[in-house]
Structures are given as structure tokens and as C-alpha cells.
Motif scaffolding. Structure first.
Motif, PDB file in Angstrom:
ATOM      1  N   THR A 184      30.477   5.982 -19.423  1.00  0.00           N
ATOM      2  CA  THR A 184      30.862   5.217 -18.367  1.00  0.00           C
ATOM      3  C   THR A 184      31.207   3.835 -18.455  1.00  0.00           C
ATOM      4  O   THR A 184      31.241   2.968 -17.595  1.00  0.00           O
ATOM      5  N   ARG A 209      14.902  14.777  -7.999  1.00  0.00           N
ATOM      6  CA  ARG A 209      15.682  13.963  -6.917  1.00  0.00           C
ATOM      7  C   ARG A 209      14.922  13.947  -5.939  1.00  0.00           C
ATOM      8  O   ARG A 209      14.613  14.976  -5.320  1.00  0.00           O
ATOM      9  N   GLU A 223      14.404   5.684  -5.968  1.00  0.00           N
ATOM     10  CA  GLU A 223      15.145   5.368  -7.161  1.00  0.00           C
ATOM     11  C   GLU A 223      14.179   5.631  -8.450  1.00  0.00           C
ATOM     12  O   GLU A 223      13.093   5.141  -7.969  1.00  0.00           O
ATOM     13  N   GLN A 241      17.755   6.748 -12.454  1.00  0.00           N
ATOM     14  CA  GLN A 241      18.339   8.186 -11.815  1.00  0.00           C
ATOM     15  C   GLN A 241      19.490   7.548 -10.814  1.00  0.00           C
ATOM     16  O   GLN A 241      19.143   6.530  -9.913  1.00  0.00           O
ATOM     17  N   LEU A 242      20.689   7.991 -10.727  1.00  0.00           N
ATOM     18  CA  LEU A 242      21.480   7.817  -9.783  1.00  0.00           C
ATOM     19  C   LEU A 242      21.469   8.744  -8.695  1.00  0.00           C
ATOM     20  O   LEU A 242      20.562   9.670  -8.649  1.00  0.00           O
ATOM     21  N   GLY A 243      22.099   8.213  -7.693  1.00  0.00           N
ATOM     22  CA  GLY A 243      22.178   8.994  -6.224  1.00  0.00           C
ATOM     23  C   GLY A 243      22.364  10.474  -6.537  1.00  0.00           C
ATOM     24  O   GLY A 243      22.012  11.291  -5.624  1.00  0.00           O
ATOM     25  N   THR A 244      22.969  10.683  -7.357  1.00  0.00           N
ATOM     26  CA  THR A 244      23.653  12.149  -7.427  1.00  0.00           C
ATOM     27  C   THR A 244      22.581  12.992  -8.085  1.00  0.00           C
ATOM     28  O   THR A 244      22.835  14.500  -8.215  1.00  0.00           O
ATOM     29  N   GLY A 245      21.524  12.389  -8.815  1.00  0.00           N
ATOM     30  CA  GLY A 245      20.484  13.208  -9.502  1.00  0.00           C
ATOM     31  C   GLY A 245      20.702  13.154 -10.951  1.00  0.00           C
ATOM     32  O   GLY A 245      19.694  13.512 -11.599  1.00  0.00           O
ATOM     33  N   MET A 246      21.996  12.512 -11.570  1.00  0.00           N
ATOM     34  CA  MET A 246      22.055  12.297 -12.897  1.00  0.00           C
ATOM     35  C   MET A 246      21.365  11.180 -13.198  1.00  0.00           C
ATOM     36  O   MET A 246      21.045  10.373 -12.252  1.00  0.00           O
ATOM     37  N   THR A 282      21.401   7.322 -15.518  1.00  0.00           N
ATOM     38  CA  THR A 282      22.435   6.575 -16.296  1.00  0.00           C
ATOM     39  C   THR A 282      21.693   5.933 -17.540  1.00  0.00           C
ATOM     40  O   THR A 282      20.413   5.082 -17.171  1.00  0.00           O
ATOM     41  N   THR A 316      22.066  14.069 -17.946  1.00  0.00           N
ATOM     42  CA  THR A 316      20.765  14.858 -17.449  1.00  0.00           C
ATOM     43  C   THR A 316      19.501  14.187 -18.251  1.00  0.00           C
ATOM     44  O   THR A 316      19.603  13.668 -19.204  1.00  0.00           O
TER      45      THR A 316
END
Lengths: 152, 143
Positions: free
Chosen positions: A30, A89, A94, A112-117, A119, A131
């Protein structure tokens, strides 16, 4: 193949060689490579500095200059994070995962991102989305603690 | 040509010891030959400091590319060998920082005893690099 495509291709080969857990889990590169900030900073939302408890790097004021899980948890505590049990999640929360080596020394952190993935900034290399288990293994060890705070 | 002659004991084919006369020129050539053979057998580096630095820096970058630990970065054997090159490597470190920020700060402090980074810039790799480049230019350590 264009220059950008070639760079990403080489990085993918390096990444999956260094982190075998990425081979069978979803991930995405990213950001470009940069040595200007590290994973500890990136998890804290800082993309300008390199955080580490060692001169001449940044470390939050009042936190011991120690390479211990407790010192890293306390460093994130300066931003309002507290320990939590899992990396599952949760809406409005956060989380940061702190990875440690077999000897208990912090090696890495991911947010953790809002999507559950999650960074991560990988050393002097790229940011990736992944993950939480994708980076566990020989190089970064295992997850030693999760910390969390209300998502802003 | 010198008429000096030295006597050397040799073994004849039949096993009997006999004397052989050797001129000083011949002895000198023999000494030079032995020195040359010893020189060839001794490993020496014919690389310049620039080349050694580039090679070590490339190894360090490749082997620490995924490291976030500042301790691991500066304890890597290639990084330590760069510091071991001594003050002659300081201009190369500064030139490298001028081209692109990187983690040469600990090496520079170890080699020069200086620390020109302001406390407010700790961890800001770009500003730390700028501080070191400015410090080096003020002392004309590199161009």
C-alpha cells in the motif's frame, strides 16, 4: 513490464520469501519503500518518525528506554491505548498488535483497519495490508500483546 | 657485478653434501622471489574505501530491509564493519545521507563524537539527515 510493475513484482517475491505466512493469506502493498518511519511509528499513526527506545530515535517522553513488551505497551498508552485480550474486530475500537521474538523482545507492530485487516510498515520497505497472522513467523515472531482504544 | 660469493649447503643427487657458490646478485633475486611468493600468498584487499563502503552498505540494506529495531540495524555485522573503517568513511556516510536519508546516524556519532540533531528532531529521519549534512558541509568534510 513497467518500472512500477517490476518494483512491485520484486517486492512480492522478497516479501513472501521473508514472510511465508503471506503466501496463503490475502495482503496488499500500500505504499512505496521509505526508511523514514518504522512499524512502531506507523501503528501509532506517525508516518514522519522512526520510533525505538534508542538514541537518536523518537520514544515517548517518560517511557523507559527498554526493548520490552511492557515498555512498548506503555508507549502506546501515551496515545490512549490499553491492553485488550484479542485482535478480533470490534465496532468502534482501534487495535494494535505488538509482535515479539522468542526471547520476548518487541520486533514489530501492526494496526487494525476498519475492515478488520491490519496495516504494517515493514522495516525500511513498504506498508502492507495483511491478516494479523500473515506476518507471524520466524522473522517477527508471535503476537505478544494487543492494545486498543476507541476509534476516532 | 659483485664478486661476493656465499656458500650454501646442498644435497647432491647421490646424497652427499657439497658446496655451491652463489653470487650476492643471485641471493638478492632469490630473496625477492621469496618475498613476491609470500606477497601473492597473503590475502590483501585492492578495493578502495569507496568500494568497500558500497559493498558493505548494500549488504546491510539487503539484510536489514525488514528490520524496525534500531538496535538490530546498528548491530548488523556490515554496519559494524563500516564503523570499523574509521574516520575515512565519514565523507562517504555524509554523501550518502545527502543523496537519501538513511540510518547512518549512530555510525557518524561513533566516528566523530558529534550529535548535531536537535532534541525536537529525534526520530525524524529526514531532518536528522539534514542536520548531519549541514554539519558536514560546515566542516567541509564532503562536497
Amino acid at each position: 513490464m513497467g518500472e512500477r510493475e517490476e518494483t512491485l513484482f520484486l517486492s512480492t517475491a522478497y516479501l513472501e520469501g521473508a514472510f511465508p505466512g503471506l503466501r496463503n493469506t490475502p495482503y496488499d502493498i500500500t505504499s512505496p519503500q521509505t526508511p523514514t518511519y518504522n512499524c512502531i511509528a506507523w501503528a501509532a499513526g506517525d508516518s514522519r518518525r522512526w520510533w525505538w527506545p534508542k538514541t537518536p530515535y523518537f520514544w515517548p517522553e517518560g517511557i523507559p528506554f527498554e526493548e520490552t513488551l511492557d515498555a512498548f505497551v506503555r508507549a502506546y498508552g501515551t496515545l490512549g491505548y490499553v491492553r485488550c485480550d484479542t485482535g478480533d474486530r470490534e465496532a468502534g475500537v482501534e487495535k494494535i498488535a505488538i509482535y515479539i521474538s522468542a526471547s520476548g523482545i518487541p520486533t514489530h507492530a501492526a494496526r487494525q483497519l476498519g475492515t478488520g485487516m491490519w496495516t504494517s510498515k515493514l522495516g525500511c520497505e513498504h506498508d502492507i495490508a495483511h491478516t494479523v497472522d500473515g506476518l507471524a513467523g520466524r522473522r517477527y515472531g508471535r503476537i505478544g500483546a494487543f492494545v486498543c482504544r476507541p476509534r476516532e | 657485478m659483485s664478486t661476493m660469493v656465499s656458500m650454501h649447503s646442498c644435497k647432491a643427487v647421490n646424497g652427499e653434501a657439497w658446496k655451491l657458490g652463489v653470487s650476492s646478485d643471485s641471493a638478492d633475486i632469490r630473496t625477492r622471489l621469496m618475498n613476491a611468493q609470500q606477497h601473492l600468498a597473503t590475502p590483501v584487499s585492492r578495493q578502495t574505501v569507496d568500494e568497500i563502503f558500497e559493498e558493505l552498505a548494500a549488504t546491510w540494506k539487503e539484510e536489514t530491509m525488514f528490520e524496525s529495531s534500531a538496535t538490530a540495524l546498528i548491530a548488523h555485522p556490515a554496519y559494524l564493519r563500516i564503523v570499523g573503517l574509521g574516520r575515512q568513511v565519514v565523507p562517504l556516510l555524509l554523501k550518502s545521507l545527502d543523496a537519501k536519508p538513511d540510518h547512518w546516524f549512530a555510525a557518524l556519532t561513533a566516528l566523530t563524537g558529534a550529535d548535531p540533531v536537535a532534541a525536537s528532531d529525534r526520530g525524524d529521519v529526514a531532518r536528522m539527515a539534514e542536520a548531519w549534512v549541514r554539519w558536514g558541509k560546515e566542516r567541509r568534510l564532503f562536497s
